[in-house]
Design a protein around this motif. Structure first.
Motif, PDB file in Angstrom:
ATOM      1  N   TRP A 212      44.371  45.028  33.696  1.00 51.31           N
ATOM      2  CA  TRP A 212      44.708  45.838  35.016  1.00 51.31           C
ATOM      3  C   TRP A 212      44.117  47.076  34.741  1.00 51.31           C
ATOM      4  O   TRP A 212      44.586  47.726  34.074  1.00 51.31           O
ATOM      5  CB  TRP A 212      46.421  45.564  34.963  1.00 51.31           C
TER       6      TRP A 212
ATOM      7  N   CYS B 202      43.383  43.984  41.423  1.00 53.21           N
ATOM      8  CA  CYS B 202      42.744  42.554  41.419  1.00 53.21           C
ATOM      9  C   CYS B 202      42.949  41.896  43.164  1.00 53.21           C
ATOM     10  O   CYS B 202      43.638  42.626  43.842  1.00 53.21           O
ATOM     11  CB  CYS B 202      43.341  41.683  40.570  1.00 53.21           C
ATOM     12  N   HIS B 203      42.258  40.967  43.228  1.00 54.26           N
ATOM     13  CA  HIS B 203      42.421  40.445  44.694  1.00 54.26           C
ATOM     14  C   HIS B 203      43.795  39.815  44.981  1.00 54.26           C
ATOM     15  O   HIS B 203      43.933  39.802  46.275  1.00 54.26           O
ATOM     16  CB  HIS B 203      41.350  39.477  44.654  1.00 54.26           C
ATOM     17  N   ALA B 204      44.711  39.702  44.108  1.00 51.19           N
ATOM     18  CA  ALA B 204      45.964  39.289  44.630  1.00 51.19           C
ATOM     19  C   ALA B 204      47.032  40.058  44.504  1.00 51.19           C
ATOM     20  O   ALA B 204      48.038  39.834  44.609  1.00 51.19           O
ATOM     21  CB  ALA B 204      46.191  37.800  43.724  1.00 51.19           C
TER      22      ALA B 204
ATOM     23  N   CYS C  66      47.887  37.383  33.374  1.00 51.88           N
ATOM     24  CA  CYS C  66      47.741  37.695  34.850  1.00 51.88           C
ATOM     25  C   CYS C  66      49.059  38.282  35.241  1.00 51.88           C
ATOM     26  O   CYS C  66      50.198  37.555  35.153  1.00 51.88           O
ATOM     27  CB  CYS C  66      47.505  36.760  35.719  1.00 51.88           C
ATOM     28  N   ARG C  67      49.184  39.426  35.995  1.00 52.88           N
ATOM     29  CA  ARG C  67      50.537  40.099  36.369  1.00 52.88           C
ATOM     30  C   ARG C  67      50.811  39.378  38.033  1.00 52.88           C
ATOM     31  O   ARG C  67      52.088  39.308  38.090  1.00 52.88           O
ATOM     32  CB  ARG C  67      50.129  41.461  36.908  1.00 52.88           C
ATOM     33  N   CYS C  68      49.940  38.927  38.776  1.00 46.10           N
ATOM     34  CA  CYS C  68      50.146  38.151  39.614  1.00 46.10           C
ATOM     35  C   CYS C  68      50.775  36.902  39.629  1.00 46.10           C
ATOM     36  O   CYS C  68      51.594  36.218  40.251  1.00 46.10           O
ATOM     37  CB  CYS C  68      48.831  38.018  40.596  1.00 46.10           C
TER      38      CYS C  68
ATOM     39  N   TYR D  56      46.272  31.265  43.340  1.00 42.28           N
ATOM     40  CA  TYR D  56      47.010  32.439  44.231  1.00 42.28           C
ATOM     41  C   TYR D  56      46.567  32.281  45.492  1.00 42.28           C
ATOM     42  O   TYR D  56      45.951  31.299  45.878  1.00 42.28           O
ATOM     43  CB  TYR D  56      46.068  33.938  43.779  1.00 42.28           C
TER      44      TYR D  56
ATOM     45  N   CYS E 239      43.255  38.723  32.795  1.00 45.90           N
ATOM     46  CA  CYS E 239      42.899  38.620  34.118  1.00 45.90           C
ATOM     47  C   CYS E 239      42.232  40.038  34.471  1.00 45.90           C
ATOM     48  O   CYS E 239      42.599  41.025  34.018  1.00 45.90           O
ATOM     49  CB  CYS E 239      44.036  38.290  34.964  1.00 45.90           C
TER      50      CYS E 239
HETATM   51 FE1  FES Z   1      45.391  38.443  37.632  1.00 44.31          FE
HETATM   52 FE2  FES Z   1      46.045  39.639  39.836  1.00 44.31          FE
HETATM   53  S1  FES Z   1      44.982  38.009  39.895  1.00 44.31           S
HETATM   54  S2  FES Z   1      46.366  40.250  37.775  1.00 44.31           S
END
Ligand code: FES
Ligand code: SF4
Length: 388
Positions: A257, A273-275, A328-330, A201, A253
């Motif tokens: 969420w 989350c950080h991203a 992970c959503r990001c 990320y 992750c």
């Molecule tokens: Fe994994 Fe955002 S870094 S959900």
């Protein structure tokens, strides 16, 4: 004076109370940092110093976090040592009853400041090291002399009787020296070493080709970690985070969420989350306008992917959906353009071929170093920190 809407909050919270309770809060006190690590998880567009939350607001956030059930606060950045009021902020975390963990680059915190942090109630320190030797470590950090400063601070942490964790981010340039990095952590008196492969990320995504190890290196590293655990059992705890791109299933992750943790950015935005800011269309609420409980329960960003209702197939009917929460959503967004997609790391994802292609894309190319919010190279920022 910060605007605060606690009364409206209490009504909303009753309307949407969810069953999840946060345990940890990542307090990103600043994005300023003297180092320029090419895998930094901070966003590409960094918050400016002028917009950073003041210590009084952080104190209020810590009390609200404790009331929500949070047990641990990670005082992080950027480099938290860049904050002139770090001692005050640390004391506020302690006063709120939170376990305080300082996550530092080791550059920008003097022995005298560390002593004051201990007096303020700091419980634990986590120092990142970039490699087992000075030359390579300083090259990766983008800052000459960083390795020596980290060693000095680590010694001081142990001398003051605090628990020390050494954090090692593993990638193409240092993956062959995991045993040496564990030896370094032992020699520094750490009780724990965290070996985390780069998560792609922020700046790491920008530097993916330069950071990506070969599959054989990853396999060898996993075996080494197991051997090191056996060898050093009882002397040091070795935590390891496997690299996503070579896994069969994705990681759960952030523990899912909106289930276990929240991040507060330097300017007060609260993220699941950080991203999360890479996902377009999410609405993040700010502690300047909302109570933390209101944000946790009701903010559109936290509710976007909480639970399982948002899932499509194959996750929706998968027996692992309550284990990894679809990954992970990001990462799903970064690799497919759709944040509701199954994380492509999963071998069941229809987009898994994207990951397979990226996993062999490593190359010896130069790093793009993280820059300061001002646009200056990070290596010039040390003067800003040490002369303040
Ligand atoms: Fe994994 Fe955002 S870094 S959900
Ligand atoms: Fe996890 Fe979804 Fe893959 Fe099942 S299909 S293992 S829930 S990511």
């Amino acid at each position: 004076m910060q605007e605060f809407v606690g009364v409206a909050m209490s009504v909303e919270v009753r309307q949407h109370r969810n069953t999840y309770q946060p345990l940890g809060l990542l307090a990103e006190l600043t994005h300023r940092c003297p180092l320029g690590c090419p895998y930094c998880s901070n966003p590409l567009h960094l918050d400016q110093r002028a917009g950073e939350l003041d210590a009084a607001t952080w104190a209020r956030v810590f009390h609200e976090a404790a009331a929500l059930g949070v047990l641990q606060v990670h005082l992080s950045g950027g480099e938290p040592g860049a904050r002139r009021d770090l001692v005050e902020i640390t004391a506020a975390a302690h006063a709120a009853g939170l376990y305080g963990n300082l996550i530092t680059s080791g550059v920008g915190i003097s022995a005298s400041t560390l002593g004051k942090l201990v007096e303020a109630g700091l419980d634990h320190v986590q120092i990142s090291v970039q490699d087992s030797g000075a030359d390579s470590a300083d090259t990766i950090a983008g800052y000459k002399g960083a390795f020596a400063r980290k060693n000095t601070l680590a010694n001081e942490v142990v001398r003051l009787g605090l628990l020390l964790t050494i954090n090692v981010v593993v990638h193409r340039a240092n993956i062959e020296r995991i045993p040496a990095m564990v030896e370094l952590a032992l020699s520094l008196g750490a009780s724990r070493v965290e070996i985390a492969h780069v998560q792609y990320y922020g700046w790491a995504l920008e530097n993916r080709a330069a950071l990506m190890p070969e599959r054989e290196q990853v396999t060898r590293a996993a075996a080494q970690v197991e051997e090191l655990r056996r060898l050093h059992h009882g002397r040091i705890v070795i935590d390891a985070v496997v690299p996503d791109y070579y896994a069969r299933y994705p990681k759960p992750c952030v523990g899912g969420w909106g289930r276990r943790s929240l991040n507060v950015t330097p300017s007060g935005k609260v993220l699941p989350c950080h991203a999360a800011e890479i996902i377009p269309g999410l609405e993040f609420w700010n502690v300047k306008q909302h109570a933390l409980a209101d944000i946790w329960e009701n903010s559109p960003a936290f509710r976007a992917f909480r639970g399982v209702d948002w899932m499509g197939e194959p996750c929706a009917s998968c027996p692992r959906r309550d284990i990894d929460f679809g990954g992970c959503r990001c990462q799903a967004f970064a690799l497919t353009g759709d944040a509701t997609a199954t994380d492509p790391v999963c071998h069941l994802s229809p987009h898994h071929d994207v990951v397979a292609k990226l996993a062999i894309a490593g190359a010896d190319v130069p790093y793009v170093y993280r820059r300061l919010a001002s646009g200056r190279p990070s290596s010039t920022a040390i003067a800003e920190i040490t002369t303040r």
